[in-house]
Scaffold this active site. Structure first.
Site, mmCIF file in Angstrom:
data_model
loop_
_atom_site.group_PDB
_atom_site.id
_atom_site.type_symbol
_atom_site.label_atom_id
_atom_site.label_comp_id
_atom_site.label_asym_id
_atom_site.label_seq_id
_atom_site.Cartn_x
_atom_site.Cartn_y
_atom_site.Cartn_z
ATOM 1 C CD GLU A 139 -82.611 -51.636 -3.378
ATOM 2 O OE1 GLU A 139 -81.995 -52.408 -4.276
ATOM 3 O OE2 GLU A 139 -82.123 -50.925 -2.455
ATOM 4 C CB CYS A 176 -80.809 -42.665 -10.152
ATOM 5 S SG CYS A 176 -80.854 -41.066 -9.362
ATOM 6 C CG HIS A 201 -81.479 -47.274 -5.983
ATOM 7 N ND1 HIS A 201 -80.902 -46.920 -7.095
ATOM 8 C CD2 HIS A 201 -82.331 -46.566 -5.502
ATOM 9 C CE1 HIS A 201 -81.024 -45.715 -7.313
ATOM 10 N NE2 HIS A 201 -81.972 -45.409 -6.376
ATOM 11 C CG PHE A 208 -85.319 -37.981 -9.072
ATOM 12 C CD1 PHE A 208 -85.348 -38.674 -7.548
ATOM 13 C CD2 PHE A 208 -85.174 -36.474 -9.154
ATOM 14 C CE1 PHE A 208 -84.807 -38.014 -6.763
ATOM 15 C CE2 PHE A 208 -84.646 -35.866 -8.110
ATOM 16 C CZ PHE A 208 -84.343 -36.607 -6.815
ATOM 17 C CE LYS A 248 -77.358 -45.575 -6.079
ATOM 18 N NZ LYS A 248 -77.347 -47.053 -6.477
ATOM 19 C CG HIS A 272 -76.789 -42.040 -6.138
ATOM 20 N ND1 HIS A 272 -77.027 -42.568 -7.616
ATOM 21 C CD2 HIS A 272 -78.331 -42.071 -5.971
ATOM 22 C CE1 HIS A 272 -78.181 -42.897 -7.769
ATOM 23 N NE2 HIS A 272 -78.935 -42.838 -6.969
#
Length: 790
Positions: free
Chosen positions: A312, A168, A301, A397, A333, A338
């Site tokens: 975050e 991502c 994010h 990830f 998002k 996403h």
């Protein structure tokens, strides 16, 4: 090597383009985001009855880019279509013309994606399950480099072309690498961005992790319940300030700097306190000459999951200190879903347009503050704010973190370089090939002329076997695929050879980063995960396998197993991936981003991967007899010379220079005259300050495919003449280890110097099968002590 100037090169954004669930342009994206419009609805293009949710941020309007990357063929790939559509808008908006305004050779591509063409793989695998024979071109769309090379060909861009895949955070990493390419003087302009399209695997995988929300994602909210998947593409056109001023190009914003880091904590979950993310944010501030007080807006994010949003928020507080309480932290998002590998580019575009219009984007669907988050989410609609600078966060990830710092035109930032450039040296290497474990086994096999591999259904294959206990305990290894085990084992050996131990030198290892190269990447895990899902449904999705289906999974396992926490990235430039990783690592070290980087190149072959190779006409029966596809795990430790000498580390070679050039012919095509590889070699020699006559040997890319080998052979003759340089072709004997080819040649060159071969520099060539060529110049250390080559 050409010295990097003490003053950093200014890099600006001339234009942007996007296709997202909010519309088919960057302005449609911005207007939707600014208004807080949620473009999340039931997905219509895929069967959705087996997942946690039927919702997604789907692109419903037609996407038909002008460039035909598969002429004479009806099959296409939506991730590539999205990238091309966004790029067409950005290129048109810039008003620049390739060649007339900026030479094609000075214009490159950096492309980031998470799943790349995996939807094409799904369609091919399903057709095989149904007894059919898929169109072989579908397989050529699967690798991330296919998108990069389609972009290069669509606009005739012949400069450096690379693809990055850090899940991502992929297109944020592409932005970071493009910035370094321009600052290193290797290009004047870079087309940068990313794309991803819906796949059944992604919905099944995130469902198996119980990560999807039944309602549109509500990031940072107290009752958030998960993320919403989206799809789309975004592209930004980056120029050096000098090129922008010379051409009169528009300047929308500036890219000031970035930070990269590894969590080394968990395959999917972030560190609860956001430690890795905080390091990336701090690095972005430092590289941009900013402090926390300079930041008023962060495009977060913000996925909407419990763990990610709180981690975050903790990271922002840790990085910005007391200034965090005055910062707006919102999530795009919440409106688009996403976008995975495209998120960094699309959210970067939103951040840039927020600076342009002085409006902080909102977080839609916000339902109330969560004390675990606690920062200002800009609930509802956009808010007018005075914005000079802003940050954009993307975390992926396998613990890959990225933060990019932007500024309005003329804003603060772009500090002078703190110290002059330093030589980059190789202080250790670890080798696993079909010849055995260790460099000695590889050297002996090559010296004895032992051809590796054996015929396997029309294709010669060479497997790499090794002591897998080095990669971890049996329980730990059950969570890894072979490519990850190869990465850990080769990296552990390389660290040991460099005089470092994860146990005894924990602080030094923690400061070390990982830049991994792979062409085939996680295909073993992708196949293990996807085949049951396609044949039996989403209930067969294995979450333990899904976490390994990202290309940067192996780099994440290295960080977790060895404790590396420095900058991390994964380069996926096809069969040139390892060379691209070495080039990126070299530039990161020269830019002062780290003192030491592990650079593994790893490949493992699954049944479906071999079936795909066999189906492509290039690897037909005659070629298949001459060509060997090999597995490998080869890691080099690259380090600044000052760091190596301070530690008393062995120095095996100096990386004098490198260059990457593209044929710009398209997916699976290359220039039959060898123009691109010739330019790569000449530019690499120029960057090293060498003439062809100062080179002892060329370690070629040649692997037994005449259509690819002959252009390189002709180019070598044009650059070096006939019989004036030793030409080595190790892959014809030892096999093509896909993305590990440059590493293979480098280790063999080290062995030659060790036994008394001509101790002058060597040039190493590596090429993708789509006409991307990287050349590296390596030298034994004594040359620099006795001769001047600069």
């Amino acid at each position: 090597m050409t010295d990097v100037p003490d003053q950093l090169v200014g890099v600006v954004i001339a234009a942007v383009g996007a296709i997202t669930p909010l519309g088919g342009s960057a302005e449609a994206l911005w207007e939707g985001v600014r208004a807080g419009r949620v473009a999340i609805s039931p997905v219509r293009r895929l069967p959705m009855d087996q997942y946690q949710t039927a919702l997604g941020g789907e692109i419903t309007e037609p996407c038909t880019p002008g460039y035909d990357y598969a002429p004479g063929c009806e099959v296409r790939d939506r991730s590539i279509d999205f990238a091309l559509a966004a790029a067409e808008e950005a290129m048109a908006a810039s008003g620049l013309t390739v060649a007339a305004d900026i030479p094609a050779e000075r214009w490159g591509v950096a492309y980031g994606t998470c799943h790349a063409g995996w939807r094409s793989a799904e369609l091919a695998l399903r057709e095989v399950q149904e007894g059919g024979a898929p169109d072989w071109r579908r397989y050529t769309f699967v690798p991330p480099q296919a998108g990069a090379e389609a972009l290069s060909a669509a606009f005739g861009l012949k400069g450096p072309v690379l693809s990055a895949n850090t899940a991502c955070a992929a297109s944020a990493h592409a932005l970071a690498h493009a910035l370094e390419v321009i600052r290193a003087g290797a290009a004047d302009a870079m087309l940068v961005g990313g794309s991803d399209a819906f796949t059944e695997s992604a919905f099944a995988g995130f469902s198996s992790l119980w990560s999807l929300s039944a309602q549109p994602a509500a990031p940072y909210s107290k009752d958030r319940s998960g993320l919403t998947l989206g799809e789309g593409g975004g592209m930004l056109l980056l120029l050096s300030r000098q090129a922008a001023e010379r051409t009169g190009a528009p300047i929308v914003a500036e890219v000031l700097g970035y930070g990269l880091s590894a969590d080394g904590y968990h395959p999917t979950a972030p560190h609860p306190q956001g430690e890795g993310a905080a390091r990336a944010i701090r690095a972005a501030l430092t590289s941009s000459g900013l402090t926390g007080d300079d930041i008023r807006y962060v495009n977060g994010h913000g996925t909407g999951t419990q763990k990610n949003d709180s981690a975050e928020s903790n990271a922002v507080r840790a990085a910005l200190g007391g200034a965090a309480q005055k910062v707006a932290l919102s999530s795009t998002k919440s409106m688009t879903g996403h976008l995975l590998g495209a998120a960094g580019a699309v959210e970067g575009i939103v951040t840039v347009l927020a600076l342009r219009d002085q409006v902080a984007p909102p977080t839609a669907s916000f339902t109330g503050a969560d004390p675990q988050c606690g920062l200002d989410p800009v609930a509802g609609a956009g808010r007018a704010m005075v914005l000079d600078t802003a940050l954009s966060n993307n975390f992926g990830f396998a613990g890959a973190n990225a933060c990019v710092a932007f500024a309005r035109p003329g804003g603060p930032g772009a500090p002078a370089r703190a110290a002059g450039p330093d030589d980059v040296v190789v202080t250790g290497f670890g080798v696993i090939t079909s010849a055995g474990e260790g460099a000695e086994a590889l050297w002996d096999a090559y010296a004895a002329g032992l051809r590796q591999g054996a015929p396997q259904d029309g294709l010669r294959v060479a497997r790499a076997e090794f002591d897998r206990s080095v990669a971890g305990t049996p329980r730990e290894r059950r969570r890894m695929d072979k490519v990850s085990q190869l990465a850990i084992a080769s990296c552990r050996a390389a660290l040991g050879a460099a005089g470092l131990s994860p146990d005894g030198d924990a602080d030094a290892v923690a400061a070390t980063g990982v830049v991994l190269g792979t062409a085939i990447g996680p295909m073993e895990s992708g196949e293990r995960f996807t085949v049951p899902v396609l044949s039996q449904g989403a209930q067969e999705a294995n979450p333990a396998v899904f976490t390994n289906t990202v290309y940067n999974g192996a780099a994440g396992h290295v960080a977790m197993a060895l404790g590396t926490r420095g900058p991390t990235s994964t380069l996926t430039s096809g069969h040139a991936a390892g060379a691209a990783a070495l080039a990126v690592a070299h530039d990161l070290l020269r830019a002062g981003r780290a003192e030491r980087l592990l650079v593994p190149a790893v490949e493992a072959l699954s049944p479906a991967t071999l079936a795909a190779y066999r189906s492509i006409p290039l690897f037909g029966s005659a070629a298949g007899r001459r060509y060997t596809l090999a597995e490998a795990g080869i890691a080099l430790v690259l380090e600044t010379r000052a760091s190596a000498e301070r530690r008393g580390a062995p120095i095996h070679a100096v990386v004098l220079g490198h260059a990457t050039a593209s044929d710009a012919r398209g997916i699976g095509r290359w220039d039959p005259c060898g123009d691109g590889v010739e330019r790569a070699m000449r530019q690499a020699l120029g960057s090293a300050g060498l003439t062809p006559g100062q080179v002892a040997a060329v370690w070629t890319n040649a692997a037994g495919l005449a259509a690819a080998d002959r252009p390189e052979q002709a180019a070598v003759k044009r650059v070096f003449g006939t019989g004036r340089v030793r030409v080595e072709a190790p892959k014809r004997l030892l096999g093509e280890p896909a993305g590990a080819g440059a590493h293979l040649s480098a280790v063999l060159a080290f062995g030659g110097w060790r036994v008394g071969a001509d101790r002058r520099p060597v040039l190493v060539n590596s090429s993708s099968l789509g006409g991307t060529h990287t050349s590296l110049v390596l030298s034994p250390l004594p040359l620099l002590a006795t001769e001047s080559v600069r």
